[in-house]
Design an enzyme around this catalytic site. Structure first.
Site, PDB file in Angstrom:
ATOM      1  N   HIS A   1     -20.096 113.297  14.982  1.00 44.08           N
ATOM      2  CA  HIS A   1     -20.381 114.075  16.195  1.00 44.08           C
ATOM      3  C   HIS A   1     -21.681 114.858  15.956  1.00 44.08           C
ATOM      4  O   HIS A   1     -21.777 115.653  15.016  1.00 44.08           O
ATOM      5  CB  HIS A   1     -19.211 115.022  16.487  1.00 44.08           C
ATOM      6  CG  HIS A   1     -19.378 115.829  17.734  1.00 44.08           C
ATOM      7  ND1 HIS A   1     -19.028 115.359  18.991  1.00 44.08           N
ATOM      8  CD2 HIS A   1     -19.848 117.085  17.928  1.00 44.08           C
ATOM      9  CE1 HIS A   1     -19.278 116.296  19.894  1.00 44.08           C
ATOM     10  NE2 HIS A   1     -19.779 117.356  19.281  1.00 44.08           N
TER      11      HIS A   1
ATOM     12  N   ASP B   1     -13.497 119.609  21.738  1.00 44.85           N
ATOM     13  CA  ASP B   1     -14.589 120.005  20.846  1.00 44.85           C
ATOM     14  C   ASP B   1     -14.710 121.522  20.783  1.00 44.85           C
ATOM     15  O   ASP B   1     -14.867 122.181  21.810  1.00 44.85           O
ATOM     16  CB  ASP B   1     -15.896 119.380  21.377  1.00 44.85           C
ATOM     17  CG  ASP B   1     -17.087 119.709  20.493  1.00 44.85           C
ATOM     18  OD1 ASP B   1     -16.880 120.112  19.333  1.00 44.85           O
ATOM     19  OD2 ASP B   1     -18.226 119.544  20.978  1.00 44.85           O
TER      20      ASP B   1
HETATM   21  C1  DX5 Z   1     -20.143 123.744  19.773  1.00 44.88           C
HETATM   22  C2  DX5 Z   1     -20.343 122.310  19.309  1.00 44.88           C
HETATM   23  C3  DX5 Z   1     -19.204 121.850  18.473  1.00 44.88           C
HETATM   24  C4  DX5 Z   1     -19.092 122.611  17.154  1.00 44.88           C
HETATM   25  C5  DX5 Z   1     -17.799 122.289  16.468  1.00 44.88           C
HETATM   26  O1  DX5 Z   1     -21.177 124.136  20.567  1.00 44.88           O
HETATM   27  O2  DX5 Z   1     -20.439 121.443  20.423  1.00 44.88           O
HETATM   28  O3  DX5 Z   1     -19.280 120.459  18.246  1.00 44.88           O
HETATM   29  O4  DX5 Z   1     -20.158 122.348  16.300  1.00 44.88           O
HETATM   30  O5  DX5 Z   1     -17.670 123.103  15.341  1.00 44.88           O
HETATM   31  P1  DX5 Z   1     -16.320 123.878  15.007  1.00 44.88           P
HETATM   32  O6  DX5 Z   1     -15.271 122.839  14.761  1.00 44.88           O
HETATM   33  O7  DX5 Z   1     -16.658 124.684  13.794  1.00 44.88           O
HETATM   34  O8  DX5 Z   1     -15.975 124.731  16.208  1.00 44.88           O
HETATM   35 ZN    ZN Z   2     -20.105 119.259  20.064  1.00 44.37          ZN
END
Ligand code: DX5
Ligand code: ZN
Length: 218
Positions: A32, A174
């Site tokens: 991702h 997400d």
């Molecule tokens: C947030 C991003 C996410 C994030 C996820 O703006 O789109 O993909 O990096 O990271 P975690 O799992 O740490 O919330």
């Molecule tokens: Zn993301």
């Protein structure tokens, strides 16, 4: 079987190739990749030069999440890293339908992301035209934020919407996904779980990926 997509934003960019190799060899399913422009969200991440590194080294599908305004100006450029999916934000485009079409014309799957404060009903006109809904569990901009609990009921609403429209669209969650909520999200119908800090800030990312994978089996 659920898809686990590590968000590479939480990885160590000083050792990016090693981090990519770690995911290649792990039981994770996708990469991702979070692209932010400092306009749609208050943070700037990376663009094409970094995507090219993924194109060269990553051996699993690339899931590109665009948190940028006017994504239509960049889709062609970003498509050169051969992404499996490009996700745009509902809130960031005027003509969602046209941008979705632009992505699909390049033979790339189209995702539509929705912020925590955008009503789920705004997805309805596009639900049969997209491949994936990306339900944000945090306000986009940063990894490592706390999961917003109302996401669970929003996930239920999306699931109902998809079923009522007989759509085959996949649901991605997400932001803030970790070992404490992955099981519940999977039960509620999430197909793809994105997780960043939970994986890369853990002592053993491989073990964490295995645990996420195991917990998501419902
Ligand atoms: C947030 C991003 C996410 C994030 C996820 O703006 O789109 O993909 O990096 O990271 P975690 O799992 O740490 O919330
Ligand atoms: Zn993301």
């Amino acid at each position: 079987m659920k898809i686990i997509a590590p968000s590479m934003l939480s990885s160590d960019f000083g050792r990016l190739i090693d981090e990519i190799e770690l995911i290649n060899k792990s039981n994770a399913d996708w990469f991702h990749l979070d692209i932010m422009d400092g306009v749609f969200v208050p943070n700037i991440t990376f663009g094409s030069p970094v995507l090219d590194i993924f194109k060269y080294y990553a051996k699993k599908p690339l899931d590109v999440h665009l948190m940028i305004v006017n994504p239509e100006n960049y889709i062609d450029k970003f498509s050169s890293c051969n992404p499996d999916t490009i996700t745009i934000h509902l809130e960031a485009v005027k003509d969602v339908r046209a941008v979705v079409k632009m992505i699909k014309n390049l033979n790339i799957k189209a995702g539509l992301a929705i912020n925590p404060d955008t009503p789920i009903k705004y997805l309805e006109p596009y639900i049969n035209e997209i491949d994936m809904v990306c339900l944000m569990g945090v306000f986009p901009g940063f990894s490592g934020q706390k999961f917003i609990n109302e996401t669970n009921s929003r996930l239920r609403d999306i699931k109902n919407l998809i079923e009522s429209k007989k759509s085959k669209v996949l649901i991605q969650v997400d932001g803030g996904v970790d070992l404490s909520n992955v099981k519940e999200l999977s039960k509620l119908g999430a197909d793809i779980l994105v997780s960043g800090s939970c994986i890369f800030k853990s002592k053993n990312p491989n073990t964490t990926i295995d645990s996420l994978k195991k917990e998501s089996k419902v």
